[in-house]
Design an enzyme around this catalytic site. Structure first.
Site, PDB file in Angstrom:
ATOM      1  NE  ARG A 181     -75.368  20.154   1.738  1.00  4.38           N
ATOM      2  CZ  ARG A 181     -73.968  20.470   1.462  1.00  4.38           C
ATOM      3  NH1 ARG A 181     -73.215  19.823   0.673  1.00  4.38           N
ATOM      4  NH2 ARG A 181     -73.496  21.710   2.017  1.00  4.38           N
ATOM      5  CE  LYS A 235     -69.471  15.876  -0.666  1.00  2.00           C
ATOM      6  NZ  LYS A 235     -70.403  15.037   0.351  1.00  2.00           N
TER       7      LYS A 235
HETATM    8  C1  8Y7 Z   1     -72.666  17.016   2.701  1.00  3.89           C
HETATM    9  C2  8Y7 Z   1     -73.093  17.779   3.337  1.00  3.89           C
HETATM   10  C3  8Y7 Z   1     -71.328  18.718   2.998  1.00  3.89           C
HETATM   11  C4  8Y7 Z   1     -73.417  15.976   2.316  1.00  3.89           C
HETATM   12  C5  8Y7 Z   1     -75.216  16.353   3.782  1.00  3.89           C
HETATM   13  C6  8Y7 Z   1     -69.481  19.351   0.350  1.00  3.89           C
HETATM   14  C7  8Y7 Z   1     -72.637  19.883   4.734  1.00  3.89           C
HETATM   15  C8  8Y7 Z   1     -68.900  19.214   1.737  1.00  3.89           C
HETATM   16  N1  8Y7 Z   1     -71.445  17.483   2.209  1.00  3.89           N
HETATM   17  N2  8Y7 Z   1     -74.271  17.561   4.117  1.00  3.89           N
HETATM   18  N3  8Y7 Z   1     -72.328  18.915   3.820  1.00  3.89           N
HETATM   19  N4  8Y7 Z   1     -74.646  15.457   3.247  1.00  3.89           N
HETATM   20  N5  8Y7 Z   1     -76.321  16.199   4.297  1.00  3.89           N
HETATM   21  O1  8Y7 Z   1     -68.534  18.929  -0.489  1.00  3.89           O
HETATM   22  O2  8Y7 Z   1     -72.825  14.805   1.419  1.00  3.89           O
HETATM   23  O3  8Y7 Z   1     -70.673  20.047   0.002  1.00  3.89           O
HETATM   24  S1  8Y7 Z   1     -70.046  19.603   2.871  1.00  3.89           S
END
Ligand code: 8Y7
Length: 286
Positions: free
Chosen positions: A266, A232
């Site tokens: 994630r 990020k």
């Molecule tokens: C997150 C996410 C994204 C997160 C959850 C990226 C879809 C941006 N970030 N879902 N999604 N938590 N639960 O950098 O932090 O992956 S998108």
């Protein structure tokens, strides 16, 4: 037992993902599978699809128990796409992954029509950055009975990074997530199937992100915590690194999240994150 489980006094528990169950006494890795056009270099739809399945398979082999499939970018400034476009990107890939990979598939979407089609195609979990606030989304989740990840976001991706402001970021994020979770429970979702996520970078400054990570435990014991910090922008802001240079920092942040109570990570880089978790578990289970 891991310290995060013993500290919180939780007994052995599982997420029920259709026919599979995920044992929450070990940290679970959710591998990210982005099906937005900018995540592919070139080539037609078929090439993209087999590339996507191969990527899912690799993440599974490296230790991801969940593959999070998404067809809409939620990066800061990203525009929304139509349900038709999202469906076109995700449904056939989910079917293919289901046939070829033994992982749980999570659908990363806020649109009820996309969730529904993804579930029919074999997904057994929902990841919603809008915490089921879209009209009809709660209904789909209740009927499906699958685990649901509720994420906090301040505003919408187009504008969320324009001067996000909180009095107390931790208590406001916690308040929002518990309110959304209660709405889900009242609608008939089993509280053990609800996961909460502070939504790092979603309407938060770097200072907010750091404070939330430090205070992750304050999100409480009622719901399992999902954390997404992988690659990020806060890593660019702190270390000046390009997106393909953020591996070590991402693994460090993931491990801090585990120490502070996260149950699901994630991530993009499954293998390296898995190694870090295995070392953590070796230290704390002996
Ligand atoms: C997150 C996410 C994204 C997160 C959850 C990226 C879809 C941006 N970030 N879902 N999604 N938590 N639960 O950098 O932090 O992956 S998108």
């Amino acid at each position: 037992m891991q310290p995060n489980a013993s500290r919180t006094g939780r007994s052995k528990s599982y997420l029920a993902c259709g026919p599979r169950s995920l044992d929450l006494s070990h940290t679970i890795i959710m591998g990210i599978l982005n099906l937005t056009p900018d995540s592919f270099s070139d080539g037609g739809q078929l090439k993209n699809q087999s590339q996507a399945v191969r990527r899912a398979e690799k993440m599974w082999q490296e230790g991801a128990q969940i593959i999070d499939v998404g067809g809409e970018s939620t990066r800061p400034g990203a525009a929304r796409v139509s349900a038709a476009q999202e469906l076109d990107r995700v449904v056939s890939v989910i079917e293919l992954i289901c046939r070829n990979v033994d992982a749980v598939i999570s659908i990363d979407s806020s649109k009820p029509a996309v969730m529904q089609a993804a579930l029919a195609a074999g997904a057994t979990m929902i990841n919603d950055v809008r915490a089921l606030k879209t009209d009809g989304a709660l209904d789909v989740a209740v009927k499906a009975g699958v685990p649901i990840c509720l994420m906090h976001m301040l505003g919408e991706p187009e504008t969320m990074q324009d001067n996000p402001t909180y009095k107390n970021v931790t208590s406001e994020v916690r308040g929002y997530l518990y309110e959304r979770a209660e709405i889900c429970v009242n609608a008939g979702i089993d509280s053990k199937q609800i996961l909460i996520d502070p939504g790092f970078g979603f309407g938060k400054t770097t200072a907010h992100n750091l404070e939330l990570l430090r205070n992750l435990m304050q999100l409480g014991n009622d719901y399992r915590i999902v954390v997404g910090l992988s690659r990020k922008a806060m890593i660019r802001k702190l270390l000046g690194l390009a997106v393909d240079e953020r591996l070590y920092a991402s693994v460090a942040l993931a491990l801090i999240a585990v120490q502070n109570g996260a149950s699901v990570l994630r991530v993009h880089d499954v293998g390296p994150t898995k190694q870090a978790i295995r070392m953590y578990e070796a230290v704390y289970s002996s």
